[in-house]
Design a protein around this motif. Structure first.
Motif, short mmCIF file in Angstrom:
data_model
loop_
_atom_site.label_atom_id
_atom_site.label_comp_id
_atom_site.label_asym_id
_atom_site.label_seq_id
_atom_site.Cartn_x
_atom_site.Cartn_y
_atom_site.Cartn_z
N LYS A 106 -8.29 2.85 -1.93
CA LYS A 106 -9.24 1.79 -1.59
C LYS A 106 -9.26 1.46 -0.11
O LYS A 106 -9.94 0.54 0.31
CB LYS A 106 -9.03 0.54 -2.43
N ARG A 107 -8.49 2.16 0.70
CA ARG A 107 -8.47 2.02 2.16
C ARG A 107 -8.11 3.40 2.70
O ARG A 107 -7.48 4.19 2.01
CB ARG A 107 -7.40 1.06 2.66
N ILE A 108 -8.46 3.65 3.94
CA ILE A 108 -8.05 4.92 4.53
C ILE A 108 -6.72 4.78 5.28
O ILE A 108 -6.03 5.75 5.51
CB ILE A 108 -9.13 5.49 5.48
N GLU A 109 -6.35 3.53 5.62
CA GLU A 109 -5.14 3.31 6.40
C GLU A 109 -3.88 3.50 5.55
O GLU A 109 -3.81 3.04 4.43
CB GLU A 109 -5.11 1.88 6.98
N LYS A 110 -2.90 4.17 6.14
CA LYS A 110 -1.59 4.36 5.53
C LYS A 110 -0.75 3.15 5.95
O LYS A 110 -0.31 3.07 7.10
CB LYS A 110 -0.97 5.66 5.99
N THR A 111 -0.54 2.21 5.03
CA THR A 111 -0.04 0.90 5.41
C THR A 111 1.38 0.60 4.95
O THR A 111 1.89 1.16 3.99
CB THR A 111 -0.96 -0.20 4.85
N TYR A 112 1.98 -0.35 5.68
CA TYR A 112 3.23 -0.99 5.32
C TYR A 112 3.17 -2.41 5.87
O TYR A 112 2.25 -2.76 6.63
CB TYR A 112 4.45 -0.21 5.84
N VAL A 113 4.13 -3.24 5.49
CA VAL A 113 4.07 -4.67 5.81
C VAL A 113 5.37 -5.12 6.46
O VAL A 113 6.45 -4.64 6.12
CB VAL A 113 3.83 -5.49 4.50
N ILE A 114 5.25 -6.06 7.39
CA ILE A 114 6.40 -6.82 7.85
C ILE A 114 6.16 -8.27 7.46
O ILE A 114 5.13 -8.86 7.80
CB ILE A 114 6.66 -6.68 9.35
N LEU A 115 7.10 -8.80 6.68
CA LEU A 115 7.08 -10.18 6.21
C LEU A 115 8.04 -10.97 7.08
O LEU A 115 9.22 -10.63 7.20
CB LEU A 115 7.52 -10.23 4.74
N ARG A 116 7.51 -12.02 7.71
CA ARG A 116 8.35 -12.90 8.54
C ARG A 116 8.45 -14.25 7.84
O ARG A 116 7.45 -14.92 7.63
CB ARG A 116 7.73 -13.06 9.92
N LEU A 117 9.67 -14.62 7.48
CA LEU A 117 9.92 -15.89 6.82
C LEU A 117 10.39 -16.88 7.88
O LEU A 117 11.44 -16.68 8.51
CB LEU A 117 11.00 -15.74 5.75
N GLU A 118 9.59 -17.94 8.10
CA GLU A 118 9.97 -18.93 9.10
C GLU A 118 9.33 -20.28 8.80
O GLU A 118 8.14 -20.35 8.50
CB GLU A 118 9.62 -18.47 10.52
N ASN A 119 10.14 -21.32 8.85
CA ASN A 119 9.67 -22.69 8.66
C ASN A 119 8.82 -22.87 7.41
O ASN A 119 7.75 -23.47 7.47
CB ASN A 119 8.90 -23.16 9.89
N ILE B 171 0.38 -6.55 8.77
CA ILE B 171 0.11 -5.27 8.12
C ILE B 171 -0.02 -4.21 9.21
O ILE B 171 -0.71 -4.42 10.21
CB ILE B 171 -1.16 -5.35 7.26
N PHE B 172 0.67 -3.10 8.99
CA PHE B 172 0.67 -2.02 9.96
C PHE B 172 0.09 -0.76 9.35
O PHE B 172 0.32 -0.46 8.19
CB PHE B 172 2.11 -1.73 10.43
N GLU B 173 -0.64 -0.03 10.17
CA GLU B 173 -1.11 1.30 9.82
C GLU B 173 -0.14 2.26 10.50
O GLU B 173 0.21 2.05 11.67
CB GLU B 173 -2.54 1.51 10.31
N TYR B 174 0.30 3.27 9.78
CA TYR B 174 1.35 4.15 10.27
C TYR B 174 1.08 4.67 11.69
O TYR B 174 1.95 4.63 12.55
CB TYR B 174 1.59 5.32 9.31
N GLU B 175 -0.13 5.15 11.95
CA GLU B 175 -0.41 5.76 13.25
C GLU B 175 -0.96 4.77 14.29
O GLU B 175 -0.71 4.92 15.47
CB GLU B 175 -1.39 6.92 13.07
N LYS B 176 -1.70 3.76 13.85
CA LYS B 176 -2.39 2.86 14.79
C LYS B 176 -1.59 1.61 15.14
O LYS B 176 -1.92 0.93 16.09
CB LYS B 176 -3.74 2.45 14.21
N GLY B 177 -0.60 1.25 14.35
CA GLY B 177 0.15 0.03 14.61
C GLY B 177 -0.40 -1.14 13.83
O GLY B 177 -1.05 -0.98 12.79
N GLY C 97 0.84 -1.20 0.00
CA GLY C 97 0.00 0.00 0.00
C GLY C 97 0.87 1.24 0.00
O GLY C 97 1.98 1.23 -0.53
N SER C 98 0.40 2.29 0.63
CA SER C 98 1.15 3.55 0.68
C SER C 98 1.06 4.17 2.06
O SER C 98 -0.01 4.14 2.68
CB SER C 98 0.58 4.53 -0.36
#
Length: 172
Positions: A132-145, A152-158, A125-126
């Motif tokens: 298409k969403r109001i949340e300003k988003t970014y992602v943390i990808l965890r690679l395991e097993n 998915i994180f929203e900039y202000e809300k977590g 996202g951005s």
């Protein structure tokens, strides 16, 4: 292995620094999928794997990056050159050409995560101008097993825990 993924920050600097500082103890890599609109030397994008977006004037950003992380092959592009606002088919063909397992892209400003023919596609996202969403988003990808755990994180809300996803990946 934890990977922070952002895109389409369009000149924002403090927000990128806040995100980096918030997660610095838990991430191993950082990816910016383009349209930072910053110079290659700007400290807000320091340590990011970064590609050139259609709004970036910095000529030293690569158009795409192939990165091996934890045994997986990641393809990072902005997406405009593959028409991602209309279809992921062209980007899927490019990922197949390069034998990528995971594809990180932006351009549309639309948050999305999906598996297509065994390949994981992530658009964070951005954090500037979400669509298409109001949340300003970014992602943390965890690679395991042999799994990709997507937070998915929203900039202000977590973290948006209701959007947490888990995808199987090919064994490496």
């Amino acid at each position: 292995m934890n990977i922070l993924i952002v895109s389409d920050s369009h000149g924002l600097t403090e927000e990128l620094k806040v995100i980096k500082n918030k997660h610095m103890d838990e991430i191993d890599h950082m990816i910016h999928c383009g349209d930072s609109e910053l110079s290659i030397a700007h400290n807000a994008i320091e340590d990011f794997i970064i590609v050139k977006g259609n709004c970036d004037i910095e000529k030293r950003f690569p158009e795409e990056v192939i990165q091996e992380i934890d045994g997986y092959r990641l393809l990072v592009v902005h997406g405009h050159q593959y028409g991602v606002k209309h279809t992921l088919m062209n980007l899927h063909y490019r990922a197949a050409e390069l034998d990528a397992d995971i594809v990180c892209f932006g351009h549309s400003h639309i948050l999305g995560v999906e598996i297509i023919a065994g390949k994981l596609f992530i658009n964070p996202g951005s954090i500037c101008l979400p669509r298409k969403r109001i949340e300003k988003t970014y992602v943390i990808l965890r690679l395991e097993n042999n799994y990709a755990n997507i937070s998915i994180f929203e900039y202000e809300k977590g973290e948006l825990t209701e959007l947490k996803q888990r995808f199987p990946l090919p064994k490496k």
